[in-house]
Design an enzyme around this catalytic site. Structure first.
Site, PDB file in Angstrom:
ATOM      1  N   CYS A   1       0.846  -1.206   0.000  1.00  0.00           N
ATOM      2  CA  CYS A   1       0.000   0.000   0.000  1.00  0.00           C
ATOM      3  C   CYS A   1       0.876   1.247   0.000  1.00  0.00           C
ATOM      4  CB  CYS A   1      -0.975  -0.033   1.180  1.00  0.00           C
ATOM      5  SG  CYS A   1      -2.325   1.196   1.019  1.00  0.00           S
TER       6      CYS A   1
ATOM      7  N   HIS B   1      -3.831  -4.765  -0.147  1.00  0.00           N
ATOM      8  CA  HIS B   1      -3.306  -5.314   1.099  1.00  0.00           C
ATOM      9  C   HIS B   1      -3.370  -6.841   1.064  1.00  0.00           C
ATOM     10  CE1 HIS B   1      -2.821  -1.719   3.709  1.00  0.00           C
ATOM     11  NE2 HIS B   1      -3.682  -1.196   2.851  1.00  0.00           N
TER      12      HIS B   1
ATOM     13  N   GLU C   1      -2.334  -8.878   3.251  1.00  0.00           N
ATOM     14  CA  GLU C   1      -2.685  -9.367   4.593  1.00  0.00           C
ATOM     15  C   GLU C   1      -4.159  -9.183   4.909  1.00  0.00           C
ATOM     16  OE1 GLU C   1      -2.046  -4.983   5.365  1.00  0.00           O
ATOM     17  OE2 GLU C   1      -1.379  -6.502   3.935  1.00  0.00           O
TER      18      GLU C   1
ATOM     19  N   GLY D   1     -15.759   4.152  22.140  1.00  0.00           N
ATOM     20  CA  GLY D   1     -14.798   4.852  22.992  1.00  0.00           C
ATOM     21  C   GLY D   1     -13.671   5.540  22.261  1.00  0.00           C
TER      22      GLY D   1
ATOM     23  N   ASP E   1     -26.223   7.070  13.943  1.00  0.00           N
ATOM     24  CA  ASP E   1     -27.394   6.362  14.486  1.00  0.00           C
ATOM     25  C   ASP E   1     -28.602   7.300  14.554  1.00  0.00           C
ATOM     26  OD1 ASP E   1     -25.971   3.979  14.978  1.00  0.00           O
ATOM     27  OD2 ASP E   1     -25.260   4.729  16.895  1.00  0.00           O
TER      28      ASP E   1
ATOM     29  N   ASN F   1     -26.697   3.625  10.205  1.00  0.00           N
ATOM     30  CA  ASN F   1     -27.694   2.815  10.896  1.00  0.00           C
ATOM     31  C   ASN F   1     -29.046   3.510  10.876  1.00  0.00           C
ATOM     32  OD1 ASN F   1     -25.456   1.070  11.970  1.00  0.00           O
ATOM     33  ND2 ASN F   1     -24.951   2.967  13.009  1.00  0.00           N
TER      34      ASN F   1
END
Length: 568
Positions: free
Chosen positions: A84, A195, A197, A337, A410, A480
């Site tokens: 990348c 990528h 991985e 968080g 939301d 959402n």
């Protein structure tokens, strides 16, 4: 046993854990590059660049890696794999975070050409998802990879194929009409814009081909192929699986799911009267591993546990990511968080950038920001759309790139009989089909954003937040709808159209899926690039392959996963 160790140039940004795990899963040991002198001693060097071009080049200079790296690459005869951003740094320069249009940031200068940004007026940017490859060379790197297998991309900047560098192209890919280098190979130097991985079994086979060719001395044995000038590739639609993770009543992390954010069982014997315990649908790592094996294109861990202090102390969730990244080689998003906060006991302040870094180092590829993004949008609007550089979105995207920042919105419907009822004229009013009418027959609504897991409503609409976070540097939106969550009646098509038509960054549809047709419907009727579900997969009501087969029947492009790692 391999005759060499892989030297890994980890300069400290982003998720390198998955690269480590992909290398070790192929049977190779890793030696970290910590000093400039180790570069010259390396037998094979892998540079998994993650983040922004400017930040990467700054770190290479500050740590004294720049000149030794240029020397290592000079004659194209020493094994190297850039992933990348690690591939992009091989070019002469890049427009990413350059001070102005006339002063691009200087790269390593190995490959002619400048890295440029995709045009947002012609395509969604970043380019996120699984896309194909047009083969320009027959290479041992691709020995175990079938031409039709898709690989995973996540980038906003690209290296165009031109007359000066076309002899470097191993594969190319098209997106939004733009033809770009998806991998390069000359001598012993290899680079992948995608990528490996994060490209599932296909990606593991790319790494296997590269490392095996280094082992047997055939890495420089390539052959040019005739390329059809009209060949194109196609970005497929992604099926994303979400795992809502929280602590149960015993303190263990479990995957849960409920109706409109209620995740507790109904009253049962042995549980506190009136409310049941947290609904347990399985352990996070085990479920995620199952979805990877079954062909999920991405997995999102959404931490819905209330934080006592902050993510820095949230070791169980960090451990979930560390364990998941050992055996899951598709993109992992984590949410919950992601914000700046101060420890009330020590008084130490952690920036959102530091919090995100802990997640990236644990194995996350993207972080999802929810409530903090809504608050940042409110402040952005109030300031007259002035950027401070201090929001979570701005700080994280500046270092790790826009593609690392997902915004989870939301909203809930606020039904109105006419646009005149809406006092705030910034709210975008959406027309609904009669089958979606409100309780009093309303066929208009606006989508009010909420924070704190849907518990608190804010006077800002979903479209406004989406446009604001795009301006602030977000790279993707997870959209959402509280009204549809857990209902299994399909995605909120009007909402998906309102937001995806208002922004140029990719949108992931979420909330409401209950059967395969719901995925096909949202892909046919809106511009969303991905769709997410949780409960229907957790409860095994619908299998991932059922969804993908229905998409194929509807002529919607989807990824077919490779069967096994070759030679395993």
């Amino acid at each position: 046993m391999p005759s060499f160790k892989v030297s890994l140039l980890d300069y400290g940004a982003g998720n390198v854990r998955s690269v480590r795990n992909a290398i070790t899963s192929n049977g190779y040991e890793i030696e970290d590059i910590t000093t400039p002198s180790q570069i010259d001693e390396a037998k094979v060097l892998i540079f998994p660049g993650v983040g922004s071009y400017g930040s990467a080049m700054k770190v290479l200079h500050e740590k004294g890696f720049y000149e030794p790296l240029k020397k290592y690459l000079a004659n194209h005869d020493r094994p190297f794999l850039g992933i990348c951003l690690g591939m992009q740094t091989l070019f002469e320069s890049s427009d990413e975070f350059s001070p102005d249009a006339d002063h691009a940031i200087e790269g390593l200068g190995v490959i002619p050409g400048k890295v440029r940004k995709f045009d947002e007026t012609k395509m969604a940017v970043p380019h996120i998802g699984w896309n194909g490859r047009i083969h320009h060379q027959e290479s041992p790197v691709l020995k175990y990879v079938a031409p039709e297998e898709d690989v995973y991309f996540v980038h906003s900047y690209f290296a165009p194929v031109n007359d000066d560098n076309k002899d470097w192209a191993m594969t190319s890919t098209t997106y939004g009409g733009q033809h770009f280098m998806s991998s390069v190979h000359k001598g012993s130097l290899v680079g992948c814009q995608f990528h490996p991985e994060k490209s599932g079994v296909t990606g593991l086979n790319v790494l296997k081909g590269f490392l095996e060719a280094v082992e047997n001395g055939t890495l420089n044995q390539t052959k040019s192929l005739t390329v059809n000038p009209d060949a194109t590739t196609q970005l497929v639609k992604r099926v994303v699986i979400a795992l809502d993770v929280r602590s149960n009543d015993h303190g263990d992390l479990v995957v849960t799911k409920g109706d409109q954010y209620d995740v507790r069982e109904n009253e049962k014997e042995g549980v506190v009267e009136g409310r049941g315990g947290v609904r347990n649908l399985g352990k996070p790592v085990a479920l995620a591993s199952r979805y990877y094996q079954e062909g999920g294109d991405e997995i999102a861990f959404l931490n819905i546990t209330s934080f006592r202090q902050g993510v820095i102390e949230d070791m169980p969730m960090l451990q979930v990511l560390e364990e998941a990244s050992k055996s899951i080689f598709v993109p992992l998003t984590v949410g919950g968080g992601i914000r700046s906060y101060t420890d009330p006991q020590s008084g130490q302040t952690w920036s959102a950038l530091e919090v995100a870094n802990r997640y990236f180092r644990a194995g996350a590829d993207k972080v999802s920001i929810g409530s903090d993004a809504v608050i940042a949008s409110e402040d952005y609007i109030k300031s007259g759309k002035k950027k401070t550089g201090e929001t979570s979105i701005e700080m994280i995207s500046h270092v790790y790139g826009a593609q690392a920042v997902v915004i989870s919105i939301d909203p809930k419907r606020v039904y109105v009989k006419s646009k005149d009822e809406v006092v705030n004229k910034d709210h975008v009013v959406v027309e609904l089909d009669k089958s979606q009418a409100g309780p009093n027959g309303e066929t208009l609504c606006w989508y009010q954003c909420t924070v704190k897991g849907g518990r608190e409503a804010k006077d800002i609409c979903a479209v406004t937040v989406a446009k604001s976070v795009e301006d602030l540097g977000a790279g993707e939106i997870m959209l959402n709808c509280i009204d549809m969550d857990g209902q299994c009646k399909g995605f909120d098509i009007p909402l998906m159209n309102a937001v995806s038509n208002a922004v140029t960054i990719p949108v992931i549809a979420s909330s409401g899926a209950g059967k395969p047709e719901h995925f096909s419907d949202v892909f046919k009727e809106t511009k969303v690039q991905a769709a997410l579900a949780a409960g229907m997969f957790h409860r095994k009501e619908v299998e991932i392959e059922e969804v993908k087969e229905h998409m194929r029947q509807q002529s919607i492009p989807t990824r077919t996963k490779a069967a096994t790692v070759q030679g395993s």
